[in-house]
Design a protein around this motif. Structure first.
Motif, PDB file in Angstrom:
ATOM      1  N   SER A 134     100.395  29.738  46.352  1.00  0.00           N
ATOM      2  CA  SER A 134     100.771  29.024  47.477  1.00  0.00           C
ATOM      3  C   SER A 134      99.374  27.694  47.808  1.00  0.00           C
ATOM      4  N   ILE A 135      99.634  26.297  47.333  1.00  0.00           N
ATOM      5  CA  ILE A 135      97.843  25.847  47.741  1.00  0.00           C
ATOM      6  C   ILE A 135      98.552  24.715  48.591  1.00  0.00           C
ATOM      7  N   GLU A 136      97.795  25.008  49.721  1.00  0.00           N
ATOM      8  CA  GLU A 136      97.983  23.726  50.903  1.00  0.00           C
ATOM      9  C   GLU A 136      99.127  23.488  51.662  1.00  0.00           C
ATOM     10  N   GLY A 137      99.438  24.871  51.244  1.00  0.00           N
ATOM     11  CA  GLY A 137     100.901  24.927  52.087  1.00  0.00           C
ATOM     12  C   GLY A 137     102.551  24.410  51.281  1.00  0.00           C
ATOM     13  N   ASN A 138     102.264  24.258  50.119  1.00  0.00           N
ATOM     14  CA  ASN A 138     102.539  24.201  48.948  1.00  0.00           C
ATOM     15  C   ASN A 138     103.189  25.179  47.993  1.00  0.00           C
ATOM     16  N   GLU A 139     104.408  25.450  48.165  1.00  0.00           N
ATOM     17  CA  GLU A 139     104.912  26.841  47.507  1.00  0.00           C
ATOM     18  C   GLU A 139     105.826  26.474  46.136  1.00  0.00           C
ATOM     19  N   PHE A 140     105.283  27.448  45.184  1.00  0.00           N
ATOM     20  CA  PHE A 140     105.727  27.545  43.590  1.00  0.00           C
ATOM     21  C   PHE A 140     105.284  27.903  42.725  1.00  0.00           C
ATOM     22  N   TYR A 141     106.081  27.972  41.238  1.00  0.00           N
ATOM     23  CA  TYR A 141     106.102  29.119  40.413  1.00  0.00           C
ATOM     24  C   TYR A 141     105.579  28.835  39.075  1.00  0.00           C
ATOM     25  N   SER A 142     104.650  29.772  38.029  1.00  0.00           N
ATOM     26  CA  SER A 142     105.020  29.716  36.921  1.00  0.00           C
ATOM     27  C   SER A 142     104.738  30.161  36.120  1.00  0.00           C
ATOM     28  N   LEU A 143     106.043  29.804  34.772  1.00  0.00           N
ATOM     29  CA  LEU A 143     106.176  31.255  34.260  1.00  0.00           C
ATOM     30  C   LEU A 143     105.319  31.536  33.115  1.00  0.00           C
ATOM     31  N   TYR A 144     105.844  32.259  32.266  1.00  0.00           N
ATOM     32  CA  TYR A 144     104.774  32.582  31.047  1.00  0.00           C
ATOM     33  C   TYR A 144     105.687  33.192  30.300  1.00  0.00           C
ATOM     34  N   GLY A 145     105.846  32.939  29.405  1.00  0.00           N
ATOM     35  CA  GLY A 145     107.344  33.123  28.634  1.00  0.00           C
ATOM     36  C   GLY A 145     107.007  33.612  26.706  1.00  0.00           C
ATOM     37  N   HIS A 146     107.372  34.516  25.862  1.00  0.00           N
ATOM     38  CA  HIS A 146     107.378  35.026  25.447  1.00  0.00           C
ATOM     39  C   HIS A 146     105.816  36.023  24.256  1.00  0.00           C
ATOM     40  N   LEU A 147     105.772  36.945  25.619  1.00  0.00           N
ATOM     41  CA  LEU A 147     104.760  37.206  25.629  1.00  0.00           C
ATOM     42  C   LEU A 147     104.614  38.436  24.550  1.00  0.00           C
ATOM     43  N   SER A 148     104.063  39.402  24.317  1.00  0.00           N
ATOM     44  CA  SER A 148     103.686  40.920  23.938  1.00  0.00           C
ATOM     45  C   SER A 148     103.942  42.067  25.225  1.00  0.00           C
TER      46      SER A 148
END
Length: 236
Positions: A134-148
């Motif tokens: 959540s930055i400056e009223g903007n909401e979004f997501y980051s996905l991190y796949g293929h982890l241990s």
């Protein structure tokens, strides 16, 4: 949202070990039309051998790219492969960073854990973490796949991470969906009802929606020589 993401940082952002200099990154293409892929693309072992040779040849440590690439690799799995060409999911919605197992994975920006899950379908993400930003009223997501598998231990929804803080490590082919080791990094505007998972590959039929909902991760990463990668500049 595209302009907002692009302007969050003027410098490249790390999502893997900061001890690896950006000078040690190199673009790679694994599109279906790449004539260098003269091996069994369904085999993680042959991918590992190809990447090892690629790194030695170019004297680099990380190969990156893949946004909007149309790939053959997903046809090996029923999780992606549908009967009709229109419904076959083979267009990649994130950026992959191919490097060594156990490489540290970092939060791209300040955020908190939205969800996490081990996605165990053949050819799927394996262990996955999704951060909410959540930055400056903007909401979004980051996905991190293929982890241990260790990356999912002792996690709690809502746990906060600072930009650049370690959130996990990369898994090998025994746990990451049977791929050569890499991070799948993806941005998502509307997570919908997903938990610890979100489509990372689109069909032609749904591509217009996903191109809008999953903008180019290089808006944040600003990886070098991005114009050499097929698809990376198409959403600019």
């Amino acid at each position: 949202m595209i302009d907002f993401l692009k302007n969050i940082s003027k410098v490249p952002l790390h999502v893997i070990n900061t001890n690896i200099s950006f000078d040690e990154y190199i673009p790679i293409s694994i599109v279906a039309s790449n004539k260098d892929l003269v091996f069994d693309v369904s085999s993680s072992k042959e991918w590992e051998a190809y990447l090892e040779s690629f790194f030695l040849k170019h004297k680099k440590k990380v190969a990156f790219g893949g946004y909007l690439e149309q790939r053959d690799i997903y046809s090996r799995s029923e999780h992606f492969n549908k009967l009709s060409e229109e419904n076959q999911r083979n267009i990649h919605l994130g950026i992959d960073l191919w490097c060594d197992a156990d490489t540290d994975v970092l939060a791209v920006l300040d955020g908190e854990i939205h969800s996490f899950k081990n996605n165990t379908n053949y050819g799927d993400y394996g262990p996955t973490i999704i951060l909410k930003h959540s930055i400056e009223g903007n909401e979004f997501y980051s996905l991190y796949g293929h982890l241990s598998l260790e990356s999912l231990k002792n996690l709690e929804v809502g746990t906060k991470f600072r930009q650049g803080e370690k959130i996990g490590t990369l898994g090998d082919s025994s746990v990451n969906g049977d791929y050569a080791t890499h991070l799948h990094f993806q941005l998502i505007i509307d997570i919908e009802d997903y938990y610890g998972d979100y489509p990372g590959v689109s069909s032609k039929k749904t591509l217009d929606f996903y191109k809008q909902n999953c903008p180019n991760p290089n808006l944040l990463l600003k990886l070098p020589n991005e114009t050499l990668i097929e698809g990376l500049s198409k959403t600019r």
